[in-house]
Scaffold this motif. Structure first.
Motif, PDB file in Angstrom:
ATOM      1  N   VAL A 131     158.941 -31.292   1.693  1.00 19.86           N
ATOM      2  CA  VAL A 131     159.899 -31.463   0.599  1.00 19.86           C
ATOM      3  C   VAL A 131     159.786 -30.310  -0.391  1.00 19.86           C
ATOM      4  CG1 VAL A 131     160.502 -32.930  -1.373  1.00 19.86           C
ATOM      5  CG2 VAL A 131     160.012 -33.968   0.838  1.00 19.86           C
ATOM      6  N   LEU A 132     158.554 -29.911  -0.715  1.00 16.94           N
ATOM      7  CA  LEU A 132     158.363 -28.784  -1.639  1.00 16.94           C
ATOM      8  C   LEU A 132     158.925 -27.487  -1.052  1.00 16.94           C
ATOM      9  CD1 LEU A 132     154.778 -29.498  -2.989  1.00 16.94           C
ATOM     10  CD2 LEU A 132     156.929 -29.701  -4.213  1.00 16.94           C
ATOM     11  N   ARG A 133     158.737 -27.276   0.239  1.00 22.82           N
ATOM     12  CA  ARG A 133     159.302 -26.084   0.891  1.00 22.82           C
ATOM     13  C   ARG A 133     160.821 -26.104   0.835  1.00 22.82           C
ATOM     14  NH1 ARG A 133     155.282 -26.346   5.945  1.00 22.82           N
ATOM     15  NH2 ARG A 133     153.595 -25.104   5.070  1.00 22.82           N
ATOM     16  N   ALA A 134     161.418 -27.269   1.079  1.00 23.40           N
ATOM     17  CA  ALA A 134     162.881 -27.385   1.038  1.00 23.40           C
ATOM     18  C   ALA A 134     163.410 -27.096  -0.365  1.00 23.40           C
ATOM     19  CB  ALA A 134     163.302 -28.779   1.491  1.00 23.40           C
ATOM     20  N   LYS A 135     162.719 -27.610  -1.382  1.00 26.03           N
ATOM     21  CA  LYS A 135     163.141 -27.341  -2.760  1.00 26.03           C
ATOM     22  C   LYS A 135     163.036 -25.849  -3.084  1.00 26.03           C
ATOM     23  CE  LYS A 135     162.199 -31.792  -4.895  1.00 26.03           C
ATOM     24  NZ  LYS A 135     161.458 -32.512  -5.934  1.00 26.03           N
ATOM     25  N   LEU A 136     161.964 -25.226  -2.632  1.00 25.38           N
ATOM     26  CA  LEU A 136     161.784 -23.796  -2.869  1.00 25.38           C
ATOM     27  C   LEU A 136     162.883 -22.990  -2.180  1.00 25.38           C
ATOM     28  CD1 LEU A 136     160.080 -21.501  -4.048  1.00 25.38           C
ATOM     29  CD2 LEU A 136     158.742 -21.531  -1.946  1.00 25.38           C
ATOM     30  N   LEU A 139     166.028 -23.295  -4.134  1.00 23.90           N
ATOM     31  CA  LEU A 139     166.000 -22.451  -5.331  1.00 23.90           C
ATOM     32  C   LEU A 139     166.239 -20.983  -4.992  1.00 23.90           C
ATOM     33  CD1 LEU A 139     163.027 -23.966  -7.347  1.00 23.90           C
ATOM     34  CD2 LEU A 139     165.437 -23.991  -7.978  1.00 23.90           C
ATOM     35  N   LEU A 140     165.663 -20.538  -3.891  1.00 21.67           N
ATOM     36  CA  LEU A 140     165.844 -19.145  -3.486  1.00 21.67           C
ATOM     37  C   LEU A 140     167.255 -18.883  -2.959  1.00 21.67           C
ATOM     38  CD1 LEU A 140     162.445 -18.465  -1.695  1.00 21.67           C
ATOM     39  CD2 LEU A 140     163.144 -17.701  -3.960  1.00 21.67           C
ATOM     40  N   ASN A 141     167.855 -19.891  -2.354  1.00 22.15           N
ATOM     41  CA  ASN A 141     169.170 -19.738  -1.743  1.00 22.15           C
ATOM     42  C   ASN A 141     170.304 -19.829  -2.768  1.00 22.15           C
ATOM     43  OD1 ASN A 141     170.862 -19.312   0.384  1.00 22.15           O
ATOM     44  ND2 ASN A 141     170.867 -21.432   1.077  1.00 22.15           N
ATOM     45  N   ALA A 142     170.104 -20.549  -3.856  1.00 25.93           N
ATOM     46  CA  ALA A 142     171.164 -20.772  -4.843  1.00 25.93           C
ATOM     47  C   ALA A 142     171.723 -19.480  -5.438  1.00 25.93           C
ATOM     48  CB  ALA A 142     170.661 -21.704  -5.931  1.00 25.93           C
ATOM     49  N   PRO A 143     170.910 -18.528  -5.892  1.00 26.14           N
ATOM     50  CA  PRO A 143     171.483 -17.295  -6.451  1.00 26.14           C
ATOM     51  C   PRO A 143     172.307 -16.507  -5.425  1.00 26.14           C
ATOM     52  CG  PRO A 143     169.183 -17.491  -7.079  1.00 26.14           C
ATOM     53  CD  PRO A 143     169.463 -18.568  -6.088  1.00 26.14           C
ATOM     54  N   ALA A 144     171.858 -16.481  -4.186  1.00 22.91           N
ATOM     55  CA  ALA A 144     172.606 -15.755  -3.159  1.00 22.91           C
ATOM     56  C   ALA A 144     173.953 -16.416  -2.910  1.00 22.91           C
ATOM     57  CB  ALA A 144     171.790 -15.707  -1.868  1.00 22.91           C
ATOM     58  N   THR A 145     173.997 -17.733  -2.920  1.00 24.44           N
ATOM     59  CA  THR A 145     175.252 -18.454  -2.730  1.00 24.44           C
ATOM     60  C   THR A 145     176.206 -18.166  -3.882  1.00 24.44           C
ATOM     61  OG1 THR A 145     174.037 -20.197  -1.592  1.00 24.44           O
ATOM     62  CG2 THR A 145     176.239 -20.753  -2.365  1.00 24.44           C
ATOM     63  N   LYS A 146     175.695 -18.197  -5.097  1.00 24.43           N
ATOM     64  CA  LYS A 146     176.539 -17.913  -6.266  1.00 24.43           C
ATOM     65  C   LYS A 146     177.064 -16.483  -6.225  1.00 24.43           C
ATOM     66  CE  LYS A 146     174.491 -21.283  -9.375  1.00 24.43           C
ATOM     67  NZ  LYS A 146     173.713 -21.518 -10.582  1.00 24.43           N
ATOM     68  N   LEU A 147     176.228 -15.550  -5.804  1.00 23.11           N
ATOM     69  CA  LEU A 147     176.654 -14.155  -5.708  1.00 23.11           C
ATOM     70  C   LEU A 147     177.758 -14.002  -4.672  1.00 23.11           C
ATOM     71  CD1 LEU A 147     176.241 -11.204  -6.554  1.00 23.11           C
ATOM     72  CD2 LEU A 147     174.544 -11.027  -4.724  1.00 23.11           C
ATOM     73  N   ALA A 148     177.635 -14.659  -3.548  1.00 20.78           N
ATOM     74  CA  ALA A 148     178.669 -14.585  -2.513  1.00 20.78           C
ATOM     75  C   ALA A 148     179.978 -15.169  -3.016  1.00 20.78           C
ATOM     76  CB  ALA A 148     178.201 -15.327  -1.262  1.00 20.78           C
ATOM     77  N   ILE A 149     179.925 -16.247  -3.771  1.00 20.16           N
ATOM     78  CA  ILE A 149     181.140 -16.844  -4.336  1.00 20.16           C
ATOM     79  C   ILE A 149     181.782 -15.889  -5.334  1.00 20.16           C
ATOM     80  CG2 ILE A 149     181.970 -18.710  -5.836  1.00 20.16           C
ATOM     81  CD1 ILE A 149     179.904 -20.536  -4.449  1.00 20.16           C
ATOM     82  N   LEU A 150     180.978 -15.264  -6.185  1.00 21.39           N
ATOM     83  CA  LEU A 150     181.509 -14.323  -7.176  1.00 21.39           C
ATOM     84  C   LEU A 150     182.165 -13.108  -6.515  1.00 21.39           C
ATOM     85  CD1 LEU A 150     178.765 -14.306  -9.964  1.00 21.39           C
ATOM     86  CD2 LEU A 150     181.122 -15.101 -10.159  1.00 21.39           C
ATOM     87  N   ILE A 151     181.558 -12.622  -5.461  1.00 24.37           N
ATOM     88  CA  ILE A 151     182.124 -11.456  -4.759  1.00 24.37           C
ATOM     89  C   ILE A 151     183.431 -11.828  -4.060  1.00 24.37           C
ATOM     90  CG2 ILE A 151     181.740  -9.886  -2.811  1.00 24.37           C
ATOM     91  CD1 ILE A 151     178.790  -9.802  -3.680  1.00 24.37           C
ATOM     92  N   ASN A 152     183.520 -13.012  -3.507  1.00 27.96           N
ATOM     93  CA  ASN A 152     184.703 -13.429  -2.756  1.00 27.96           C
ATOM     94  C   ASN A 152     185.840 -13.914  -3.640  1.00 27.96           C
ATOM     95  OD1 ASN A 152     183.707 -12.823  -0.233  1.00 27.96           O
ATOM     96  ND2 ASN A 152     182.757 -14.839   0.017  1.00 27.96           N
ATOM     97  N   THR A 153     185.570 -14.299  -4.876  1.00 29.93           N
ATOM     98  CA  THR A 153     186.602 -14.860  -5.745  1.00 29.93           C
ATOM     99  C   THR A 153     187.755 -13.892  -5.997  1.00 29.93           C
ATOM    100  OG1 THR A 153     185.011 -16.341  -6.778  1.00 29.93           O
ATOM    101  CG2 THR A 153     187.032 -15.914  -8.003  1.00 29.93           C
ATOM    102  N   PRO A 154     187.532 -12.644  -6.398  1.00 26.47           N
ATOM    103  CA  PRO A 154     188.677 -11.751  -6.638  1.00 26.47           C
ATOM    104  C   PRO A 154     189.517 -11.523  -5.367  1.00 26.47           C
ATOM    105  CG  PRO A 154     186.692 -10.821  -7.604  1.00 26.47           C
ATOM    106  CD  PRO A 154     186.283 -12.002  -6.809  1.00 26.47           C
TER     107      PRO A 154
END
Length: 170
Positions: A131-136, A139-154
């Protein structure tokens, strides 16, 4: 020391050296079938429990390089060791102690650092290692997902505008 005790001591030294942790529990008044059930539960958690004479365990702990036990070995004791996660073993012991009043947490050691019973209960309350590994990873995956959304939005907004213009022109 008799040959039998020397062999037992060597066996316990090997167990303590192979395990990054051990938990000492008092089992006075616990029935054999309950101790067997504890063994089964600990086996599923990657740990095992062994009844040991206090003098043999004191000598084995000293030979294994564990800090002084400060005379805390008294009564009928059993030792929980394992090669996996200390948290899962502590969780089994804590739950078993809640079920059967006879089992008492005494103390433990994790990487040659003494843990009192309250620290062992705190370890038991931790989520499992998976469970701790999954949470980690989340957390590591969230910024990359947000960055991909920001790049694809325009680009997606531009495509929507072009589509709207083409539909309007028809």
């Amino acid at each position: 020391m008799r040959v039998e005790k020397q062999l037992l001591t060597k066996e316990y030294v090997a167990r303590l050296n192979d395990s990054p942790f051990f938990i000492v529990v008092g089992y006075q008044g616990l029935k054999v079938e309950h101790l067997t059930e504890l063994r089964k539960r600990l086996s599923q958690a990657g740990a095992e429990v062994h009844v040991v004479k206090n003098t043999v365990f004191r000598i084995a702990a000293k030979e294994a390089g564990v800090a002084d036990l400060n005379g805390s070995l008294a009564g009928q004791l059993a030792v929980v060791t394992g090669k996996k996660d200390v948290s899962s073993a502590a969780k089994v012991v804590k739950n078993f102690a809640a079920e059967f009043d006879k089992l008492k947490l005494k103390f433990g050691y994790l990487n040659n650092q003494r843990l009192e019973d309250t620290a062992i209960v705190a370890l038991a309350d931790l989520p499992s290692l998976d469970v701790l590994r999954a949470k980690l990873m989340g957390l590591l995956n969230a910024p990359a997902t947000k960055l991909a959304i920001l790049i694809n939005t325009p680009a997606s907004q531009l495509a929507q505008v072009i589509k709207a213009k083409s539909e309007k022109a028809e």
